[in-house]
Design a protein around this motif. Structure first.
Motif, PDB file in Angstrom:
ATOM      1  N   ARG A 145       0.840  -1.206   0.000  1.00 35.56           N
ATOM      2  CA  ARG A 145       0.000   0.000   0.000  1.00 35.56           C
ATOM      3  C   ARG A 145       0.876   1.256   0.000  1.00 35.56           C
ATOM      4  N   ALA A 148       2.583   1.574  -3.484  1.00 37.71           N
ATOM      5  CA  ALA A 148       1.642   2.026  -4.508  1.00 37.71           C
ATOM      6  C   ALA A 148       1.238   3.479  -4.301  1.00 37.71           C
ATOM      7  N   SER A 152       4.946   4.539  -8.942  1.00 41.40           N
ATOM      8  CA  SER A 152       4.079   4.076 -10.029  1.00 41.40           C
ATOM      9  C   SER A 152       4.368   2.636 -10.441  1.00 41.40           C
ATOM     10  N   PRO A 155       1.831  -1.768 -10.420  1.00 42.15           N
ATOM     11  CA  PRO A 155       1.306  -2.721 -11.408  1.00 42.15           C
ATOM     12  C   PRO A 155       2.383  -3.657 -11.974  1.00 42.15           C
ATOM     13  N   ALA A 171      -2.933  -7.180  -6.310  1.00 43.01           N
ATOM     14  CA  ALA A 171      -3.661  -6.220  -7.145  1.00 43.01           C
ATOM     15  C   ALA A 171      -4.652  -5.405  -6.321  1.00 43.01           C
ATOM     16  N   LEU A 172      -5.351  -6.054  -5.400  1.00 37.35           N
ATOM     17  CA  LEU A 172      -6.296  -5.331  -4.545  1.00 37.35           C
ATOM     18  C   LEU A 172      -5.590  -4.306  -3.670  1.00 37.35           C
ATOM     19  N   GLU A 174      -2.563  -3.021  -4.140  1.00 36.39           N
ATOM     20  CA  GLU A 174      -1.927  -1.994  -4.982  1.00 36.39           C
ATOM     21  C   GLU A 174      -2.957  -0.953  -5.403  1.00 36.39           C
ATOM     22  N   ARG A 175      -4.143  -1.388  -5.810  1.00 35.70           N
ATOM     23  CA  ARG A 175      -5.197  -0.459  -6.223  1.00 35.70           C
ATOM     24  C   ARG A 175      -5.620   0.413  -5.051  1.00 35.70           C
ATOM     25  N   SER A 176      -5.710  -0.159  -3.868  1.00 33.78           N
ATOM     26  CA  SER A 176      -6.080   0.603  -2.681  1.00 33.78           C
ATOM     27  C   SER A 176      -5.047   1.694  -2.388  1.00 33.78           C
ATOM     28  N   HIS A 178      -2.953   3.012  -4.530  1.00 33.30           N
ATOM     29  CA  HIS A 178      -3.026   3.982  -5.627  1.00 33.30           C
ATOM     30  C   HIS A 178      -4.206   4.934  -5.410  1.00 33.30           C
ATOM     31  N   ASN A 179      -5.354   4.390  -5.007  1.00 32.85           N
ATOM     32  CA  ASN A 179      -6.524   5.234  -4.732  1.00 32.85           C
ATOM     33  C   ASN A 179      -6.277   6.180  -3.567  1.00 32.85           C
TER      34      ASN A 179
END
Length: 193
Positions: A145, A148, A152, A155, A171-172, A174-176, A178-179
């Motif tokens: 977390r 991310a 960058s 991914p 992936a979950l 990393e997306r969190s 990034h958000n």
């Protein structure tokens, strides 16, 4: 006369310190430049030899582990060396046993958020996601977390993971992260519009 003596002593001390530092730098440089010919007992030299042993056409895991142990004798908080020991142990046992998990834990104790060890450690940990303890999973989630959020390359790490369960978890997370970064910069609300 007393002032001259104090000045001479200071000059001598500074000169001695500079010569000692230059000699130490020369020894370290020689060990890193010619690790097979020159063998100083320094952690960076042992680390380099361990990396070379693992990157050989036929990885030399025993030599890599021996060099990692030597590096840890000089620098007990070398996160790369602890991670390398976990990796070598996993190669030998084909699983993350208690000893390998202990090495991973020590890697996190040495450097909880990397940065030098982050990419390799995250790929390794998420590749073995189902074998981890809950505490190690929590540390990996925090590291991914954080990575991310500030980098960058998340991914790229996710794409490098072959284990479907680990790739999905990475992936979950990393997306969190990034958000979170988008939210911090006020861009998440704009993207939703």
């Amino acid at each position: 006369m007393t002032w001259m003596t104090a000045r001479t002593l200071k000059t001598t001390a500074v000169t001695t310190l500079a010569i000692t530092a230059a000699a130490g730098a020369a020894i370290t440089t020689a060990g890193l430049t010619w690790p097979d010919e020159f063998h100083p007992d320094l952690a960076p030299v042992h680390e380099m030899r361990a990396d070379r042993a693992l990157s050989a056409q036929y990885p030399q895991t025993i030599a890599a582990d021996r060099e990692s142990q030597a590096a840890l004798a000089q620098a007990p908080t070398a996160a790369n060396a602890w991670l390398r020991r976990a990796y070598v142990r996993q190669l030998a046992t084909r699983t993350l046993d208690d000893q390998a998990l202990g090495y991973l834990d020590k890697s996190y104790q040495a450097a909880p958020l990397g940065p030098d060890v982050t990419r390799w450690r995250l790929r390794f940990i998420f590749e073995h996601w189902s074998e981890l303890t809950p505490a190690l999973r929590t540390r990996a989630v925090n590291e991914m977390r954080n990575f991310a959020h500030y980098h960058s390359g998340g991914p790229d790490i996710v794409r490098a993971i072959h284990n479907p369960t680990g790739r999905w978890a990475a992936a979950l997370v990393e997306r969190s992260g990034h958000n979170d970064a988008l939210r911090d910069h006020g861009m998440l609300a704009k993207a939703a519009e």
